[in-house]
Design a protein around this motif. Sequence first.
Motif, PDB file in Angstrom:
ATOM      1  N   ASP A  66       0.834  -1.204   0.000  1.00  0.00           N
ATOM      2  CA  ASP A  66       0.000   0.000   0.000  1.00  0.00           C
ATOM      3  C   ASP A  66       0.869   1.254   0.000  1.00  0.00           C
ATOM      4  N   VAL A  67       2.011   1.176   0.701  1.00  0.00           N
ATOM      5  CA  VAL A  67       2.954   2.304   0.682  1.00  0.00           C
ATOM      6  C   VAL A  67       3.491   2.512  -0.731  1.00  0.00           C
ATOM      7  N   LEU A  68       3.848   1.414  -1.401  1.00  0.00           N
ATOM      8  CA  LEU A  68       4.338   1.511  -2.773  1.00  0.00           C
ATOM      9  C   LEU A  68       3.283   2.094  -3.704  1.00  0.00           C
ATOM     10  N   ASP A  69       2.047   1.711  -3.504  1.00  0.00           N
ATOM     11  CA  ASP A  69       0.959   2.239  -4.323  1.00  0.00           C
ATOM     12  C   ASP A  69       0.827   3.743  -4.125  1.00  0.00           C
ATOM     13  N   ALA A  70       0.928   4.209  -2.896  1.00  0.00           N
ATOM     14  CA  ALA A  70       0.843   5.639  -2.605  1.00  0.00           C
ATOM     15  C   ALA A  70       2.011   6.386  -3.236  1.00  0.00           C
ATOM     16  N   GLN A  71       3.215   5.805  -3.166  1.00  0.00           N
ATOM     17  CA  GLN A  71       4.385   6.451  -3.753  1.00  0.00           C
ATOM     18  C   GLN A  71       4.264   6.540  -5.277  1.00  0.00           C
ATOM     19  N   ARG A  72       3.745   5.485  -5.891  1.00  0.00           N
ATOM     20  CA  ARG A  72       3.553   5.507  -7.347  1.00  0.00           C
ATOM     21  C   ARG A  72       2.566   6.596  -7.742  1.00  0.00           C
ATOM     22  N   ARG A  73       1.488   6.683  -6.994  1.00  0.00           N
ATOM     23  CA  ARG A  73       0.477   7.695  -7.318  1.00  0.00           C
ATOM     24  C   ARG A  73       1.046   9.108  -7.181  1.00  0.00           C
ATOM     25  N   TYR A  74       1.849   9.324  -6.144  1.00  0.00           N
ATOM     26  CA  TYR A  74       2.442  10.643  -5.946  1.00  0.00           C
ATOM     27  C   TYR A  74       3.462  10.948  -7.045  1.00  0.00           C
ATOM     28  N   PHE A  75       4.238   9.950  -7.421  1.00  0.00           N
ATOM     29  CA  PHE A  75       5.209  10.131  -8.504  1.00  0.00           C
ATOM     30  C   PHE A  75       4.498  10.481  -9.808  1.00  0.00           C
ATOM     31  N   ASP A  76       3.460   9.723 -10.146  1.00  0.00           N
ATOM     32  CA  ASP A  76       2.698  10.008 -11.366  1.00  0.00           C
ATOM     33  C   ASP A  76       2.047  11.384 -11.306  1.00  0.00           C
TER      34      ASP A  76
END
Length: 479
Positions: free
Chosen positions: A418-428
Amino acid sequence: MKTKTFAIIIVLSLTSCYSVKSLRKPNLDMPETYIPAMETDSACVADIDWWKFYTDSTLCSLIKSALENNRDLLNAAAKVEEVRNMYGIHRLNYLPEVSGVVGASHETNRYNGIATTKDPEYDLKMTVGWEVNLFGAMSWAQKSSLARYEATMDDYHAMRMTLVAETASAYFRLMALKNELSIVRQTLETREESLNQARIRFEGGLTSETVYQQAKVEYASTAALVPNLEKQVKVANNAITLLIGEFPNDSICPNQPTWSDHIQENVPVGISSTLLERRPDISAAEHRLAAAMADVGLSYANQFPNIRLSFTPGWENESLSHFFSSPFTYVAGNIAGTIFDFGRKKRKYKASIAVYEQARNDYEKAVINAFTEVNTAIETLRKVKESRQLKAELCEASMKYVNLAQLQYRAGSLNYIDVLDAQRRYFDAQIAVSNALRDEYLALANLYKVLGGGWSMSSENNNGNENMKKQTSGDSAVR
């Protein structure tokens, strides 16, 4: 007889004027506004000089270099000079042509066995010839040449307008790519920290190997983006150096670009009826239409005879000793014309009318195209503004999502995935905001161009350099 002859000459001299009165005028039923129900204002962003519109000192320096060194623009300037001299030739055709001859000949003859006779001759003569512009052929030729010269000048101005916009757009794309590369590198640093933490936790037995491998995948995925972005930066950089007429170099843009989101909210677009005056490409089409009309008059006038008068004074003698005691004069008047051409000149006249119709259609198309471009540019700017605002809100929410996800993961209430998903969304979201800002800058630069901004040279030579020196590197790229 003198009265009748004079009347015939007057009628014939006016005949060519009537030849163009039957030509159809352009049909320009222009809309009152660029967009229905749009508020109009006499002010227009295109009236702003380019060094005041683009306030980024680096960008202004690049535009100045492009206007001075771009090879296509230099060719356009040379073309203007070529056509200007051709127009000068047509203007001088009204003046008489003066030619001279200095000659000496020695002829010997022997006919039927008679003794050889000698016939020497020495000449010094000057001829003044003048073509009478009775049927207007020279006048129409001059009008056609003048219109083509003015069209070439408009082409040069249109190229300046396009070059300013292309340089600004290329600069904004390069800025966006460098900004995106900076975001990727910052994210890569974050991924590296996460990878180190995941490795330490895995080696300490606090997490499974799956979490560690997930961190490695995220780091490798982000690192894989760097080479392609660096290549795109290089390509964009070279595109700018080509525009400014220089060999490739990497010193044309700051290494750490900063985007300003304080872009002018309301951009005045002026009254639609003034677009014809602002756009040099429309003016060029109008002048080509005038040239085509003049060609119709010229082809009609060429159906009539040419009248040429000449006067040749000088000296002619068979002996040099008495050369200047034998003056010579010769006066001639010629009327030359085709008696039977089996319809050739008439067909040329009809062909010139067809060429005029093409020029008229091209002019109408240029006007419609200009209004279409402005309509599209206004709507595009509106929508990219909306998109940028929404993406900025998404980026802010994504950043909060990342912070909350990391806190909950450390507290043990959230999985690492879930942390990785949040980081991906912020990066995008960061990349999306950067691209949205780029699109807004590009849309504003395009609107400035299609409204006819950027080509005026009225005050550039006097004020351009002084105003550009006053700009600071911290200013935003566009008002």
